[in-house]
Design an enzyme around this catalytic site. Structure first.
Site, PDB file in Angstrom:
ATOM      1  N   ASP A 181      28.937  37.680 -30.023  1.00  0.00           N
ATOM      2  CA  ASP A 181      30.166  38.295 -30.756  1.00  0.00           C
ATOM      3  C   ASP A 181      30.380  37.402 -31.594  1.00  0.00           C
ATOM      4  OD1 ASP A 181      31.701  40.080 -31.680  1.00  0.00           O
ATOM      5  OD2 ASP A 181      33.290  40.242 -30.170  1.00  0.00           O
ATOM      6  N   LYS A 233      32.289  34.378 -30.415  1.00  0.00           N
ATOM      7  CA  LYS A 233      33.627  34.312 -29.783  1.00  0.00           C
ATOM      8  C   LYS A 233      33.621  34.324 -28.386  1.00  0.00           C
ATOM      9  CE  LYS A 233      35.064  38.693 -31.868  1.00  0.00           C
ATOM     10  NZ  LYS A 233      34.955  38.706 -33.128  1.00  0.00           N
ATOM     11  N   LYS A 269      35.067  44.694 -26.978  1.00  0.00           N
ATOM     12  CA  LYS A 269      35.570  43.953 -27.928  1.00  0.00           C
ATOM     13  C   LYS A 269      36.943  43.394 -27.419  1.00  0.00           C
ATOM     14  CE  LYS A 269      34.526  43.301 -32.544  1.00  0.00           C
ATOM     15  NZ  LYS A 269      33.192  42.661 -32.679  1.00  0.00           N
ATOM     16  N   LYS A 280      39.435  43.798 -43.247  1.00  0.00           N
ATOM     17  CA  LYS A 280      40.159  43.954 -42.023  1.00  0.00           C
ATOM     18  C   LYS A 280      41.438  43.190 -41.852  1.00  0.00           C
ATOM     19  CE  LYS A 280      38.534  41.651 -38.243  1.00  0.00           C
ATOM     20  NZ  LYS A 280      37.729  41.440 -37.382  1.00  0.00           N
TER      21      LYS A 280
HETATM   22  P1  NAI Z   1      28.145  48.480 -39.119  1.00  0.00           P
HETATM   23  O1  NAI Z   1      28.526  49.631 -38.411  1.00  0.00           O
HETATM   24  O2  NAI Z   1      28.560  48.618 -40.622  1.00  0.00           O
HETATM   25  O3  NAI Z   1      26.535  48.124 -38.891  1.00  0.00           O
HETATM   26  C1  NAI Z   1      25.977  48.473 -37.550  1.00  0.00           C
HETATM   27  C2  NAI Z   1      24.752  49.194 -37.869  1.00  0.00           C
HETATM   28  O4  NAI Z   1      23.904  49.174 -36.762  1.00  0.00           O
HETATM   29  C3  NAI Z   1      24.805  50.384 -38.559  1.00  0.00           C
HETATM   30  O5  NAI Z   1      24.000  50.587 -39.720  1.00  0.00           O
HETATM   31  C4  NAI Z   1      24.062  51.385 -37.177  1.00  0.00           C
HETATM   32  O6  NAI Z   1      23.500  52.434 -37.850  1.00  0.00           O
HETATM   33  C5  NAI Z   1      23.206  50.373 -36.620  1.00  0.00           C
HETATM   34  N1  NAI Z   1      22.841  50.503 -35.196  1.00  0.00           N
HETATM   35  C6  NAI Z   1      23.567  51.077 -34.184  1.00  0.00           C
HETATM   36  N2  NAI Z   1      22.962  51.155 -33.254  1.00  0.00           N
HETATM   37  C7  NAI Z   1      21.645  50.527 -33.459  1.00  0.00           C
HETATM   38  C8  NAI Z   1      20.552  50.158 -32.822  1.00  0.00           C
HETATM   39  N3  NAI Z   1      20.365  50.501 -31.375  1.00  0.00           N
HETATM   40  N4  NAI Z   1      19.492  49.789 -33.327  1.00  0.00           N
HETATM   41  C9  NAI Z   1      19.343  49.612 -34.599  1.00  0.00           C
HETATM   42  N5  NAI Z   1      20.543  49.618 -35.205  1.00  0.00           N
HETATM   43  C10 NAI Z   1      21.543  50.331 -34.973  1.00  0.00           C
HETATM   44  O7  NAI Z   1      28.812  47.319 -38.454  1.00  0.00           O
HETATM   45  P2  NAI Z   1      29.103  45.746 -39.125  1.00  0.00           P
HETATM   46  O8  NAI Z   1      30.265  45.672 -39.805  1.00  0.00           O
HETATM   47  O9  NAI Z   1      27.801  45.219 -39.911  1.00  0.00           O
HETATM   48  O10 NAI Z   1      29.223  44.830 -37.628  1.00  0.00           O
HETATM   49  C11 NAI Z   1      27.787  44.945 -36.986  1.00  0.00           C
HETATM   50  C12 NAI Z   1      28.351  44.261 -35.477  1.00  0.00           C
HETATM   51  O11 NAI Z   1      28.746  42.939 -35.682  1.00  0.00           O
HETATM   52  C13 NAI Z   1      29.481  44.972 -34.862  1.00  0.00           C
HETATM   53  O12 NAI Z   1      28.999  45.317 -33.406  1.00  0.00           O
HETATM   54  C14 NAI Z   1      30.463  44.308 -34.929  1.00  0.00           C
HETATM   55  O13 NAI Z   1      31.399  44.351 -33.883  1.00  0.00           O
HETATM   56  C15 NAI Z   1      29.702  42.687 -34.749  1.00  0.00           C
HETATM   57  N6  NAI Z   1      31.025  41.909 -35.435  1.00  0.00           N
HETATM   58  C16 NAI Z   1      31.217  41.898 -36.841  1.00  0.00           C
HETATM   59  C17 NAI Z   1      32.091  41.039 -37.364  1.00  0.00           C
HETATM   60  C18 NAI Z   1      32.534  41.198 -38.752  1.00  0.00           C
HETATM   61  O14 NAI Z   1      31.939  41.987 -39.402  1.00  0.00           O
HETATM   62  N7  NAI Z   1      33.379  40.245 -39.170  1.00  0.00           N
HETATM   63  C19 NAI Z   1      32.740  39.975 -36.388  1.00  0.00           C
HETATM   64  C20 NAI Z   1      32.122  39.752 -35.177  1.00  0.00           C
HETATM   65  C21 NAI Z   1      31.268  41.090 -34.693  1.00  0.00           C
END
Ligand code: NAI
Length: 520
Positions: free
Chosen positions: A311, A476, A360, A403
């Site tokens: 994370d 994290k 989370k 956020k």
């Molecule tokens: P997002 O939802 O925009 O992107 C995630 C992507 O993963 C989506 O395009 C989705 O279609 C794809 N996806 C889902 N399951 C999949 C799989 N099995 N295989 C391939 N692709 C898959 O989310 P974001 O904002 O980019 O964040 C990504 C991850 O990072 C989340 O889990 C989030 O909790 C974690 N994270 C983000 C932080 C931040 O943006 N500040 C901080 C800490 C963690």
């Protein structure tokens, strides 16, 4: 190379009799000084200094490296790709404030400095973090990866609503050429509200076939782009926790068998991790779920393949890992920490489902554990050993990727007094998280070039232990070697990293003694 000049490949030249260059490697001698402490009855401590002599060996050649992101089409994946392309091609763009040039702010390796030592007057001198030793530059990273959604990265970037329009407009032609590879979707692991996105899937139900397919994808990406190394980072949706079931995911062998029988409790992220481990490809988990079930860590040990997680530590938790440490180290007793978040991006949408929120919550809560454990004057059986810690996350579409995090730290002061610190923190989420992916990639690649041995040993140099806890600065809920407690405090994490880099060039750990100033 001259035997007494080091680091010929960067702007920092180190003159140390503890390190030398040999055939493209830096070999350094390092005496690791520590202390073994025994707690004896009566509240006494017995402390014995220890010393172990090691040799480190670093391959100075930075390989041509690819980064494959799982979740490439998400906010982080598309923002990072766009940022790298903008930096690589020097694309300036207009915002309402004028012309913006691309940069890597928020990346420790690209935008922070390291103290090297002092000048003749005893004042500190700093160099860029990535200049002390040869490190991968993000502009050179070849990007690829998977997504369950088929959108091209141009469409994904527009959907994310993170970057200014003028930049999107200029990048669209490059981004349109990048299309995520089909991925693995086990609907039970992410929120049901994500199902509309799932239009880019690997065929078939066999989980073992999925492992093989991911391995093949990595090999093909490597060959097509003539890469020497690939790092894989999970930045896909947060999954629910996998249940730990004896006989299923508790050992490497059981996990492999469970995958072969397509057991329900094997998550997509674990399939990716296993595929990487089987081919010695470093795999980092940027989401909170327990991808690294015990069987997965066991497999990484057996294959000596690097893993890191869990994370990304970007906004609220990064501050917590500084502030809680500061309070406890100042002798102030935090009684409660209330952390509220609302966010409107797809991550927030996914986290609005209870099981994904739970992953989370666990990850965000663990961050103060080691600080509590470090101070038994403030936290003990009599006074209590916990901080009331509550985490709330709400999905509020209007705020998009901005956020909002609100934190209240309520602490006990001297003589029964109280102190309340309230923080209101608007994090442009993906602009905070994307530079962490760069750092995790750069540092994971770097440590995969380091080997070590005990100085008096006849054994060959070997790799570091597979769980790359040096990455914890950016994570994290740091994955630690089984049996070791994770270190969450940000300053400790950075100190460890800096001092390891110093060790590799034959410099003593940073000590801040400043005797130049304090003595006559
Ligand atoms: P997002 O939802 O925009 O992107 C995630 C992507 O993963 C989506 O395009 C989705 O279609 C794809 N996806 C889902 N399951 C999949 C799989 N099995 N295989 C391939 N692709 C898959 O989310 P974001 O904002 O980019 O964040 C990504 C991850 O990072 C989340 O889990 C989030 O909790 C974690 N994270 C983000 C932080 C931040 O943006 N500040 C901080 C800490 C963690």
């Amino acid at each position: 190379a001259s035997p007494d000049v080091l680091s010929g490949y960067t702007s920092v030249k180190v003159f140390s009799d503890k390190a030398k260059i040999e055939d493209g490697f830096i070999v350094s001698d390092y005496t690791y000084e520590n202390a073994i402490v025994k707690r004896v009855p009566g509240g006494l401590y017995e402390v014995t200094p220890t010393k172990v002599d090691y040799q480190f060996k670093l391959d100075m050649k930075v390989p041509r490296t690819g980064l494959m992101m799982v979740g490439l089409g998400g906010n982080n994946g598309s923002t990072l790709t766009a940022t790298i392309l903008a930096n690589r091609y020097g694309i300036n763009f207009r915002t309402k404030n004028g012309v913006q040039t691309p940069n890597y702010y928020g990346s420790v390796t690209q935008a922070s400095t390291l103290k090297l030592g002092v000048d003749e007057d005893g004042n500190d001198v700093y160099a860029p973090f990535n200049e002390i030793l040869p490190m991968l530059h993000p502009n050179d990273i070849v990007i690829g990866g998977w997504d369950i959604n088929s959108a091209s990265l141009a469409d994904a970037m527009a959907r994310s609503k993170v970057l200014d329009y003028d930049l999107q407009r200029q990048l669209a032609k490059y981004m349109a050429q990048i299309k995520p590879l089909p991925s693995i979707y086990y609907p039970d692991f992410i929120a049901a509200n994500q199902s509309d996105r799932a239009d880019n899937l690997i065929d078939g139900d066999s989980k073992w076939d999925h492992v093989q397919r991911i391995r093949q994808d990595i090999r093909e990406f490597k060959a097509k782009n003539e890469l020497e190394k690939v790092i894989v980072v999970w930045t896909a949706n947060t999954e629910r926790y996998a249940e730990i079931i004896p006989g299923v995911n508790d050992t490497a062998e059981n996990l492999l068998n469970a995958i072969k029988s397509s057991h329900d409790e094997v998550a997509p992220s674990t399939i990716f991790a296993v595929a990487c481990i089987l081919d010695g490809v470093p795999f980092i988990n940027g989401s909170p779920q327990n991808t690294f079930v015990p069987g997965c860590i066991d497999l990484a040990e057996k294959n000596q393949s690097f893993i890191g997680g869990d994370d990304f530590k970007s906004g609220q938790t990064k501050i917590k890992s500084v502030l809680a440490q500061f309070l406890v180290d100042a002798g102030i007793r935090p009684l409660s920490i209330a952390s509220y978040n609302h966010l409107g991006n797809n991550d927030g949408y996914n986290l609005s489902a209870p099981q994904q929120f739970r992953s989370k919550e666990i990850s965000k809560k663990s961050v103060v554990d080691d600080m509590i454990a470090s101070n038994h004057i403030l936290y003990n059986d009599e006074k209590g050993k916990t901080i009331d810690h509550c985490i709330v996350i709400k999905y509020l579409p209007a705020v998009g990727d901005s956020k909002v995090a609100m934190d209240e730290y309520y602490s006990e002061l001297m003589m029964g007094g109280h102190n309340t610190i309230s923080i209101h923190n608007v994090c442009e989420d993906s602009l905070l998280a994307s530079p962490l992916i760069i750092d995790l990639t750069v540092i994971a690649e770097f440590f995969s070039r380091v080997t070590y041995k005990k100085a008096d040993s006849e054994d060959d140099f070997e790799k570091f232990y597979p769980v790359l806890s040096v990455l914890s600065y950016w994570l994290k809920a740091p994955l630690a070697r089984p049996g070791c407690e994770p270190v969450n405090g940000l300053n400790k994490q950075r100190t460890a990293l800096e001092n390891l880099l110093r060790a590799f060039v034959g410099l003593a750990p940073q000590n801040e003694l400043k005797l130049e100033e304090r003595l006559w």
